[in-house]
Structures are given as structure tokens and as C-alpha cells.
Design an enzyme around this catalytic site. Structure first.
Site, PDB file in Angstrom:
ATOM      1  N   ARG A  48       0.866  -1.182   0.000  1.00 42.50           N
ATOM      2  CA  ARG A  48       0.000   0.000   0.000  1.00 42.50           C
ATOM      3  C   ARG A  48       0.899   1.226   0.000  1.00 42.50           C
ATOM      4  NH1 ARG A  48       2.435   1.734   3.699  1.00 42.50           N
ATOM      5  NH2 ARG A  48       0.920   3.412   3.779  1.00 42.50           N
ATOM      6  N   GLY A  49       0.265   2.402  -0.104  1.00 48.15           N
ATOM      7  CA  GLY A  49       1.043   3.633  -0.250  1.00 48.15           C
ATOM      8  C   GLY A  49       1.122   3.953  -1.738  1.00 48.15           C
ATOM      9  N   ALA A  50       0.805   5.207  -2.091  1.00 43.92           N
ATOM     10  CA  ALA A  50       0.632   5.564  -3.502  1.00 43.92           C
ATOM     11  C   ALA A  50       1.802   5.177  -4.417  1.00 43.92           C
ATOM     12  CB  ALA A  50       0.307   7.047  -3.611  1.00 43.92           C
ATOM     13  N   ARG A  90      -7.619  -0.072  -6.508  1.00 38.49           N
ATOM     14  CA  ARG A  90      -7.806   1.014  -5.546  1.00 38.49           C
ATOM     15  C   ARG A  90      -7.941   2.326  -6.328  1.00 38.49           C
ATOM     16  NH1 ARG A  90      -4.218   1.065  -0.352  1.00 38.49           N
ATOM     17  NH2 ARG A  90      -6.126   2.051   0.418  1.00 38.49           N
ATOM     18  N   ASP A 238      -2.059  10.875  -1.783  1.00 37.08           N
ATOM     19  CA  ASP A 238      -2.480   9.882  -2.773  1.00 37.08           C
ATOM     20  C   ASP A 238      -2.847  10.518  -4.105  1.00 37.08           C
ATOM     21  OD1 ASP A 238      -2.995   8.476  -0.035  1.00 37.08           O
ATOM     22  OD2 ASP A 238      -2.843   6.935  -1.577  1.00 37.08           O
ATOM     23  N   ASN A 248      -5.416  12.333   1.044  1.00 34.75           N
ATOM     24  CA  ASN A 248      -4.489  11.466   1.773  1.00 34.75           C
ATOM     25  C   ASN A 248      -5.302  10.682   2.798  1.00 34.75           C
ATOM     26  OD1 ASN A 248      -1.755  10.535   2.267  1.00 34.75           O
ATOM     27  ND2 ASN A 248      -1.881  11.600   4.219  1.00 34.75           N
ATOM     28  N   LYS A 249      -4.622   9.837   3.530  1.00 37.88           N
ATOM     29  CA  LYS A 249      -5.276   8.950   4.492  1.00 37.88           C
ATOM     30  C   LYS A 249      -6.298   9.673   5.354  1.00 37.88           C
ATOM     31  CE  LYS A 249      -5.000   5.455   4.727  1.00 37.88           C
ATOM     32  NZ  LYS A 249      -6.021   4.640   4.023  1.00 37.88           N
TER      33      LYS A 249
END
Ligand code: MRU
Length: 347
Positions: A48-50, A90, A238, A248-249
Site C-alpha cells: 500500500r502507499g501511492a 484502488r 495519494d 491522503n489517508k
């Protein structure tokens, strides 16, 4: 050419991912040999993580090309399916689509070559992307560390570290670079409910780097700011819209509002591949909603009443006016973002 970092390893016919669902309890690896396995790994957040999602998808695309064993005239149609499968994992991080566009461009440019040469070109492109990502993060760190002073305390959210990228990290990269430049930096890490990327992944990375790390629950952020314990907030992104609005998150927006209230600079560290100039502002960014179990359960244990309704948006959008600066590999961008983000692409 091969690649081996903490986040991913490319062996030539297999993408090996450290299973981020299991960290920090155990360090186990998931072996992906097909594009379907790669798509699952992205969707289920093995990775995960852009930036990491983007590069992972690029290797998934290579695996797809290798899997094809049909007739030549069916190859392009098959690769469309590969793209679609990887792209539907995603929706928020634009790096995924950016990486797939790059791969598709190489495919189209080399389509008249024999299959082996096409695959070689695709593999070279995915590896190039991976190595570029590491360089990019180091540049983000180099620029961003100028914003931090010796003895500063930074608050960060989620995980924008080595695990969210091919290596080094974006927001965490800035902190690392400051430390590498001899500054003493202390970090408050939000646990980042519901998926706990902060508690599980960011603390794991920072403690190993020997950086003083203090874990707080998300609802403590306002209080530590009010007590004057935070000099800067740095988060990843993101997707950044043309006007500088940042997805973002979930929880990032609340932090930005709190930072503004307390006069604390709020920085976003992200590669230019996270900037999406095709969308005007944050209202157009698709926000992923994730399974309800992520909220009703913690690490598989139910914490909420049976039958309760749940809302689980994985990201939020922070308006540009709350953002002090955006740190990219090409330099630090300040408002007005609509003008200044565009200029980055002219350099
Ligand atoms: O749901 P995740 O864990 O993929 O969300 C990650 C984030 O929100 C990160 O801050 C963002 O992708 C930047 S990572 C360098």
C-alpha cells in the site's frame, strides 16, 4: 536487472512483496507470479502507499505480458484486460493510473517488435520506474529537510515511509534526510485508525532508523499541538488536484485544520507522479470506501456491536488553503498552487 528493497523484490518472473498486513508482528513475503496475484496484493493491502502501488502495478503489467500465450492479434486485447484488472484495485492513488499509462505507452511504442522484445522493454520500464522512485524520494527528502530545524518535533499520519514507496519514503524521507543532515528530529506518529498504518508500519520503520518516535492515538493530535509539542506536520499524498487540494489517508484533513488553529506549518511530501492536473480540485478525487470490518474489528477482534452501521472512507481531502507547502522532487511548491504546480511540469 533485478530489484530488491524492503518493500519489493523483482526476480525477473516473480514480484515478492513484504506482507504489510502482517507487520510488525511477522516479516513474511507474498510471491506474485501473475497479474491477478498482483492485483489482489494491491486490493488487499499486502502492499500500500501511492508510489508503491504504482510500481507494483507496473510489475503486474509485465507479469501479464509474460502470461499471455495466445495469438498475436489477441495480445493487445489481453493487455487491456490486464490493465483493467490492475486499475480496478484502488481508486484514489493516482500513481496507479500514472504507472499503468506509462506501461501502456511503452507497449504501444514497441508493439511491432517480437513478444520477447516487448516484454524486455516493459520490464525495463518497470525497473526504471522503481529506481526513479527511490531517487525521487531522496530528492523530496533533500528539499524538504530544509524546512526542519535541529530539535524539531514532527507529527506524521499513516505511513509515507519506505514501505509506502520502493524505498526511503516521502514524508518519512524528509525526516530521514533531516537526520542524515545532522539534525535531531523527534516524531509523533498517529496510530491511524482504522488500519493502523501509523502504529504498525511507521513506528516500525522509525524505531529501526533510531529516530525518537512517540506513538499517539489519532484523537491526541490536537492536544499535543495545543501543548506546543509539534513544530511541523508532514504527511504524504495519494492524489493532488491542480489547485493543490490533497487526498491522503483519512484523518489528514482534521490534522490540517488543527495545525492551522495552532499556527503549525502543514507540509505535504509527494512525487510529481501524485499530482493530477487533469482534475480541477479535490471534489473530483474518487475516495475509496473500504470494508466495514476494518472499523468494527481491530486485528480481527470485534470491538463494535453486531448490527451497527459503518462508514469507512479510506481517504479525505485537505483544501489547498490549509497546506503551507508541497514538497516534491523538483522543489518546494508554495501557494498559489494552481499556478505553481503547473510550473513544475515545465521544468
Ligand atoms: O491506504 P494506504 O495505506 O495505501 O494509504 C496510504 C497513504 O495515505 C499515504 O499517506 C500515501 O499513499 C502516501 S505514501 C508515500
Amino acid at each position: 536487472m533485478t530489484l530488491k528493497t524492503l518493500t519489493m523484490e523483482w526476480t525477473g518472473d516473480c514480484l515478492i512483496l513484504v506482507d504489510q498486513r502482517k507487520l510488525p508482528h511477522s516479516k513474511v513475503f507474498v510471491h506474485c507470479k501473475t497479474f491477478e496475484e498482483v492485483a489482489f496484493a494491491i486490493k488487499d493491502m499486502v502492499v500500500r502507499g501511492a508510489p508503491a502501488i504504482g510500481v507494483t502495478a507496473a510489475f503486474g503489467y509485465v507479469l501479464g505480458a509474460k502470461q499471455f500465450d495466445g495469438k498475436n492479434d489477441e495480445f493487445l486485447e489481453f493487455m487491456k484486460k490486464v490493465r483493467q484488472t490492475l486499475a480496478s484495485t484502488r481508486p484514489t492513488a493516482v500513481n496507479l493510473f500514472w504507472a499503468l499509462d506509462r506501461m501502456e505507452k511503452v507497449l504501444n511504442e514497441s508493439i511491432n517488435l517480437d513478444r520477447k522484445s516487448i516484454i524486455k522493454r516493459l520490464e525495463e520500464e518497470a525497473l526504471k520506474m522503481a529506481y526513479e522512485d527511490i531517487e525521487t524520494n531522496r530528492s523530496i527528502g533533500m528539499h524538504g529537510q530544509n524546512l526542519l530545524k535541529d530539535n524539531d518535533t514532527v507529527l506524521t499520519h499513516c505511513n509515507a515511509g519506505a514501505l509506502a514507496t520502493v524505498d526511503y519514503g516521502t514524508a518519512i524521507g524528509v525526516i530521514r534526510a533531516a537526520v542524515e543532515n545532522g539534525k535531531k528530529i523527534r516524531v509523533f506518529v498517529d496510530e491511524t485508525r482504522p488500519y493502523l498504518q501509523g502504529a504498525r508500519l511507521t513506528t516500525w520503520e522509525l524505531v529501526q532508523l533510531g529516530i525518537e518516535t512517540i506513538l499517539i492515538t489519532d484523537n491526541m493530535a490536537g492536544w499535543v499541538m495545543k501543548k506546543g509539542l509539534v513544530n511541523a506536520v508532514i504527511v504524504g499524498a495519494d492524489r493532488i488536484a491542480a489547485n493543490g487540494d490533497v487526498a491522503n489517508k483519512i484523518g489528514t484533513y482534521s490534522l490540517a485544520v488543527l495545525a492551522k488553529k495552532h499556527g503549525i506549518p502543514f507540509y505535504v511530501a509527494a512525487p510529481t507522479s501524485t499530482i493530477d492536473l487533469t482534475i480541477k480540485d479535490g471534489t473530483e478525487i474518487p475516495i475509496e470506501e473500504r470494508p466495514h470490518e476494518e472499523v468494527t474489528h481491530v486485528q480481527g477482534i470485534r470491538i463494535a456491536a453486531e448490527g451497527v452501521k459503518v462508514y469507512n472512507p479510506a481517504f479525505d481531502v485537505t483544501e489547498n488553503e490549509l497546506i503551507t507547502a508541497i514538497i516534491t522532487e523538483k522543489g518546494i511548491v508554495k501557494p498559489p498552487y494552481s499556478e505553481n504546480l503547473k510550473k513544475l511540469f515545465l521544468r
